[in-house]
Design an enzyme around this catalytic site. Structure first.
Site, PDB file in Angstrom:
ATOM      1  N   LYS A  11      90.359  -5.032  47.452  1.00  0.00           N
ATOM      2  CA  LYS A  11      90.304  -3.558  47.355  1.00  0.00           C
ATOM      3  C   LYS A  11      89.100  -3.131  46.528  1.00  0.00           C
ATOM      4  O   LYS A  11      88.371  -2.218  46.904  1.00  0.00           O
ATOM      5  CB  LYS A  11      91.568  -3.040  46.691  1.00  0.00           C
ATOM      6  CG  LYS A  11      91.467  -1.614  46.147  1.00  0.00           C
ATOM      7  CD  LYS A  11      92.706  -1.145  45.439  1.00  0.00           C
ATOM      8  CE  LYS A  11      92.816  -1.542  44.002  1.00  0.00           C
ATOM      9  NZ  LYS A  11      92.146  -0.682  43.033  1.00  0.00           N
ATOM     10  N   ASN A  12      88.848  -3.834  45.416  1.00  0.00           N
ATOM     11  CA  ASN A  12      87.798  -3.389  44.489  1.00  0.00           C
ATOM     12  C   ASN A  12      86.401  -3.761  44.942  1.00  0.00           C
ATOM     13  O   ASN A  12      85.423  -3.351  44.322  1.00  0.00           O
ATOM     14  CB  ASN A  12      88.099  -3.894  43.074  1.00  0.00           C
ATOM     15  CG  ASN A  12      89.359  -3.219  42.521  1.00  0.00           C
ATOM     16  OD1 ASN A  12      89.815  -2.213  43.065  1.00  0.00           O
ATOM     17  ND2 ASN A  12      89.922  -3.785  41.480  1.00  0.00           N
ATOM     18  N   CYS A 106      94.568   4.986  38.302  1.00  0.00           N
ATOM     19  CA  CYS A 106      95.778   4.735  37.497  1.00  0.00           C
ATOM     20  C   CYS A 106      95.557   5.177  36.049  1.00  0.00           C
ATOM     21  O   CYS A 106      94.476   5.019  35.493  1.00  0.00           O
ATOM     22  CB  CYS A 106      96.114   3.252  37.501  1.00  0.00           C
ATOM     23  SG  CYS A 106      96.896   2.754  39.041  1.00  0.00           S
ATOM     24  N   ARG A 111      89.334   6.054  31.000  1.00  0.00           N
ATOM     25  CA  ARG A 111      88.517   5.915  32.224  1.00  0.00           C
ATOM     26  C   ARG A 111      87.245   6.766  32.149  1.00  0.00           C
ATOM     27  O   ARG A 111      86.960   7.581  33.006  1.00  0.00           O
ATOM     28  CB  ARG A 111      89.339   6.260  33.474  1.00  0.00           C
ATOM     29  CG  ARG A 111      90.703   5.641  33.595  1.00  0.00           C
ATOM     30  CD  ARG A 111      90.745   4.127  33.579  1.00  0.00           C
ATOM     31  NE  ARG A 111      90.172   3.452  34.708  1.00  0.00           N
ATOM     32  CZ  ARG A 111      90.843   3.102  35.806  1.00  0.00           C
ATOM     33  NH1 ARG A 111      92.090   3.453  35.940  1.00  0.00           N
ATOM     34  NH2 ARG A 111      90.252   2.425  36.783  1.00  0.00           N
ATOM     35  N   ASP A 294      93.420  -6.949  35.218  1.00  0.00           N
ATOM     36  CA  ASP A 294      94.310  -6.594  36.339  1.00  0.00           C
ATOM     37  C   ASP A 294      95.411  -7.627  36.536  1.00  0.00           C
ATOM     38  O   ASP A 294      96.298  -7.423  37.362  1.00  0.00           O
ATOM     39  CB  ASP A 294      93.514  -6.452  37.644  1.00  0.00           C
ATOM     40  CG  ASP A 294      92.589  -5.264  37.586  1.00  0.00           C
ATOM     41  OD1 ASP A 294      91.703  -5.162  38.449  1.00  0.00           O
ATOM     42  OD2 ASP A 294      92.735  -4.448  36.665  1.00  0.00           O
ATOM     43  N   ARG A 387      98.932   1.280  46.522  1.00  0.00           N
ATOM     44  CA  ARG A 387      97.503   1.597  46.384  1.00  0.00           C
ATOM     45  C   ARG A 387      96.647   0.349  46.542  1.00  0.00           C
ATOM     46  O   ARG A 387      95.508   0.422  46.976  1.00  0.00           O
ATOM     47  CB  ARG A 387      97.211   2.194  44.996  1.00  0.00           C
ATOM     48  CG  ARG A 387      97.883   3.491  44.729  1.00  0.00           C
ATOM     49  CD  ARG A 387      97.448   4.072  43.435  1.00  0.00           C
ATOM     50  NE  ARG A 387      95.989   4.243  43.420  1.00  0.00           N
ATOM     51  CZ  ARG A 387      95.371   4.944  42.482  1.00  0.00           C
ATOM     52  NH1 ARG A 387      96.058   5.480  41.497  1.00  0.00           N
ATOM     53  NH2 ARG A 387      94.063   5.079  42.511  1.00  0.00           N
TER      54      ARG A 387
HETATM   55  C1  EPZ Z   1      87.443  -1.398  37.954  1.00  0.00           C
HETATM   56  O1  EPZ Z   1      87.718  -0.185  37.267  1.00  0.00           O
HETATM   57  C2  EPZ Z   1      88.684  -1.654  38.797  1.00  0.00           C
HETATM   58  N1  EPZ Z   1      88.890  -0.536  39.711  1.00  0.00           N
HETATM   59  C3  EPZ Z   1      89.904  -1.817  37.890  1.00  0.00           C
HETATM   60  O2  EPZ Z   1      90.971  -2.221  38.724  1.00  0.00           O
HETATM   61  C4  EPZ Z   1      89.646  -2.951  36.909  1.00  0.00           C
HETATM   62  O3  EPZ Z   1      90.738  -3.019  36.011  1.00  0.00           O
HETATM   63  C5  EPZ Z   1      88.368  -2.671  36.120  1.00  0.00           C
HETATM   64  O4  EPZ Z   1      87.273  -2.483  37.048  1.00  0.00           O
HETATM   65  C6  EPZ Z   1      88.003  -3.816  35.188  1.00  0.00           C
HETATM   66  O5  EPZ Z   1      87.876  -4.994  35.940  1.00  0.00           O
HETATM   67  C7  EPZ Z   1      88.140  -0.476  40.819  1.00  0.00           C
HETATM   68  O6  EPZ Z   1      87.283  -1.317  41.044  1.00  0.00           O
HETATM   69  C8  EPZ Z   1      88.428   0.668  41.750  1.00  0.00           C
HETATM   70  P1  EPZ Z   1      85.291  -0.493  34.130  1.00  0.00           P
HETATM   71  P2  EPZ Z   1      86.519   0.558  36.481  1.00  0.00           P
HETATM   72  O7  EPZ Z   1      84.255   0.524  34.385  1.00  0.00           O
HETATM   73  O8  EPZ Z   1      85.253   0.337  37.199  1.00  0.00           O
HETATM   74  C9  EPZ Z   1      85.427   1.785  29.978  1.00  0.00           C
HETATM   75  C10 EPZ Z   1      93.064  -2.139  39.684  1.00  0.00           C
HETATM   76  O9  EPZ Z   1      94.162  -2.425  39.182  1.00  0.00           O
HETATM   77  N2  EPZ Z   1      84.297   2.553  30.506  1.00  0.00           N
HETATM   78  O10 EPZ Z   1      84.928  -1.941  34.165  1.00  0.00           O
HETATM   79  O11 EPZ Z   1      86.962   1.934  36.177  1.00  0.00           O
HETATM   80  C11 EPZ Z   1      86.698   2.029  30.770  1.00  0.00           C
HETATM   81  O12 EPZ Z   1      87.364   3.176  30.292  1.00  0.00           O
HETATM   82  C12 EPZ Z   1      92.080  -1.321  38.888  1.00  0.00           C
HETATM   83  O13 EPZ Z   1      92.656  -2.534  40.815  1.00  0.00           O
HETATM   84  C13 EPZ Z   1      83.636   3.446  29.669  1.00  0.00           C
HETATM   85  O14 EPZ Z   1      83.988   3.608  28.503  1.00  0.00           O
HETATM   86  O15 EPZ Z   1      86.514  -0.301  35.129  1.00  0.00           O
HETATM   87  C14 EPZ Z   1      87.477   0.760  30.515  1.00  0.00           C
HETATM   88  O16 EPZ Z   1      88.139   0.875  29.278  1.00  0.00           O
HETATM   89  C15 EPZ Z   1      92.666  -0.836  37.581  1.00  0.00           C
HETATM   90  N3  EPZ Z   1      82.591   4.152  30.165  1.00  0.00           N
HETATM   91  C16 EPZ Z   1      86.386  -0.305  30.428  1.00  0.00           C
HETATM   92  O17 EPZ Z   1      85.166   0.402  30.142  1.00  0.00           O
HETATM   93  C17 EPZ Z   1      82.160   3.996  31.458  1.00  0.00           C
HETATM   94  O18 EPZ Z   1      81.189   4.669  31.854  1.00  0.00           O
HETATM   95  C18 EPZ Z   1      86.168  -1.082  31.724  1.00  0.00           C
HETATM   96  O19 EPZ Z   1      86.012  -0.128  32.747  1.00  0.00           O
HETATM   97  C19 EPZ Z   1      82.835   3.083  32.296  1.00  0.00           C
HETATM   98  C20 EPZ Z   1      83.896   2.366  31.787  1.00  0.00           C
END
Ligand code: EPZ
Length: 420
Positions: A11-12, A106, A111, A294, A387
């Protein structure tokens, strides 16, 4: 649970690759996309702005973005999923402007998208957030040396997409290295982009003038695979996950071995056998190749049945232990301290209860706990699980699980009579 289960496409990886497919005016053919809610919502969003979308079957789609007529993405569906924000990077690269509704997804933490915005601005874009929309616009996108303040999957991918059509060389440091980041880079390169280093801390992107069509197959979903692997550990089963890339599962396999499971790897499948309660251990979620956030609910469900005390630390998201309250209803003894650490005292068994899925991975983990529990359970709000998991209950039934989708109390009574 016992048997084989076929793993769907990731999915991701599918979400950003579908958005990236709109970066060319030529036709793109994508196979092995998972038939899950988030992907289907993104495809509807893209259709709504003028992308020609032709679903050949559940797992393959043809897209042509030659006639996109609206660069403002704000339909109801796009508010519900996180993947819609990949259209920011895709359309900033291709059209040098777009507006996308602030992402949903979620509720597992704040986020933020500050790193996405930092990257877009570094490439020369103006970015404002107003009226719930992220608005990006650039006269000219130029390559830049960008250092991420924190590892972010979404920001790495979004910046990589915009940079693919910028002028000159972009270097992104402190990148996310997840398999789906590599999959997006490989997809873009198959469309004529020039991206090197995906899967390492440093990605180099030499911008090109335009991208051409391609045919591409999405990688398998390592989180779906890991979920079924831990289901074997929790239910003392024997499960083989098929159509996987074992290399992507190394941190999951390492933890399964640590808690006493047997794991056999072959080229494209992994078998997990568990015959006794798990051993206790410690785990901290980390960016890839560390143990995936995850998979955090799934390992907690296993460790709550281990002999002894275990510690699970969630270092990526601020609010990813909401499922623990539900697990407590089933007899688990878990204390969450400081919001990021779960202290788990193992118990002998779960007992069935009425529980509610709080989010995608927590929901899947609760379903697995219910399958190991003594007695009946009902899990509400499994729309979260749908989802990210294709045919979750059907695949579990294929492994011998007594599980059914129910709508009414009458359905529940019928199920109870059936399984006795
Ligand atoms: C992706 O989310 C995945 N979602 C998430 O999977 C996964 O948990 C996550 O990567 C980490 O592997 C999708 O790919 C659609 P991040 P993403 O940007 O891209 C913070 C699932 O269960 N952050 O790596 O949103 C953020 O808040 C989902 O399939 C900032 O602070 O994750 C988080 O605490 C859940 N500023 C951390 O970094 C930013 O600009 C990691 O977020 C971006 C992120």
């Amino acid at each position: 649970m016992v048997g084989d289960v076929e793993i769907a496409g990731a999915k991701n990886a599918a979400l950003p690759i579908l958005a990236a497919a709109a970066m060319t005016d030529e036709t793109v053919y994508i196979e092995n996309i998972p038939d899950v809610r988030d992907v289907n919502i993104l495809l509807e969003t893209m259709r709504g702005i003028g992308v020609a979308v032709k679903r050949n079957d559940r797992h393959s789609v043809m897209l042509n973005a030659g006639n996109v007529h609206n660069l403002i993405v704000e339909d109801e569906g796009s508010k519900k999923i996180r993947g819609s924000y990949y259209l920011l990077g895709a359309f900033l690269g291709k059209y040098k402007q777009t507006e996308v509704v602030l992402p949903g997804g979620c509720d597992i933490g704040c986020r933020a998208i500050d790193q996405h915005i930092k990257g877009f601005r570094a490439l020369g874009a103006e970015v404002v957030i107003e009226h719930g929309l992220v608005k990006v616009r650039a006269q000219h996108l130029h390559g830049e040396h960008i250092y991420m303040d924190r590892v972010s999957v979404g920001a790495t991918i979004n910046i990589m997409m915009a940079a693919a059509l910028a002028d000159g060389m972009t270097i992104i440091e402190n990148c996310a290295k997840e398999p789906h980041v590599v999959d997006v880079a490989n997809f873009l390169n198959s469309c004529g982009a020039n991206i090197k280093g995906a899967g390492t801390d440093v990605i180099r992107i030499r911008g090109v003038a335009r991208l051409h069509g391609t045919e591409y197959t999405i990688i398998p979903d390592q989180i779906e695979a890991g979920t079924f692997m831990f289901a074997a550990a929790v239910t003392k089963g024997d499960v083989t996950v098929k159509n996987v890339i074992p290399k992507h599962l190394e941190s999951v396999t390492a933890k399964l071995l640590e808690i006493g499971c047997e794991v056999e790897e072959a080229d494209d499948c992994v078998r997990v056998v568990a015959s006794k309660p798990p051993l206790h251990t410690q785990v901290r979620t980390l960016p890839y190749p560390g143990f995936p956030t995850d998979m955090q609910p799934q390992i907690t469900v296993a460790l709550a049945l281990a002999k002894g005390t275990s510690i699970v630390t969630e270092s990526i998201f601020e609010n990813r232990f909401k499922y623990v309250d539900e697990l407590t209803r089933m007899g688990a003894e878990i204390r969450v301290e400081g919001g990021d650490t779960a202290i788990i005292d193992g118990v002998a068994k779960y007992t069935g209860a009425s529980i509610t899925a709080p989010d995608l991975r927590g929901g899947a983990a609760l379903v697995i706990a219910a399958l190991a529990a003594e007695g009946f359970s009902t899990v509400e709000d499994i729309k979260y699980v749908e989802r990210g998991y294709e045919d979750f209950h059907i695949k579990l039934q294929g492994l011998g699980a007594q599980i059914e989708l129910v709508e009414t109390d009458k359905d529940i009574q019928k199920f109870k009579l059936k399984v006795g």
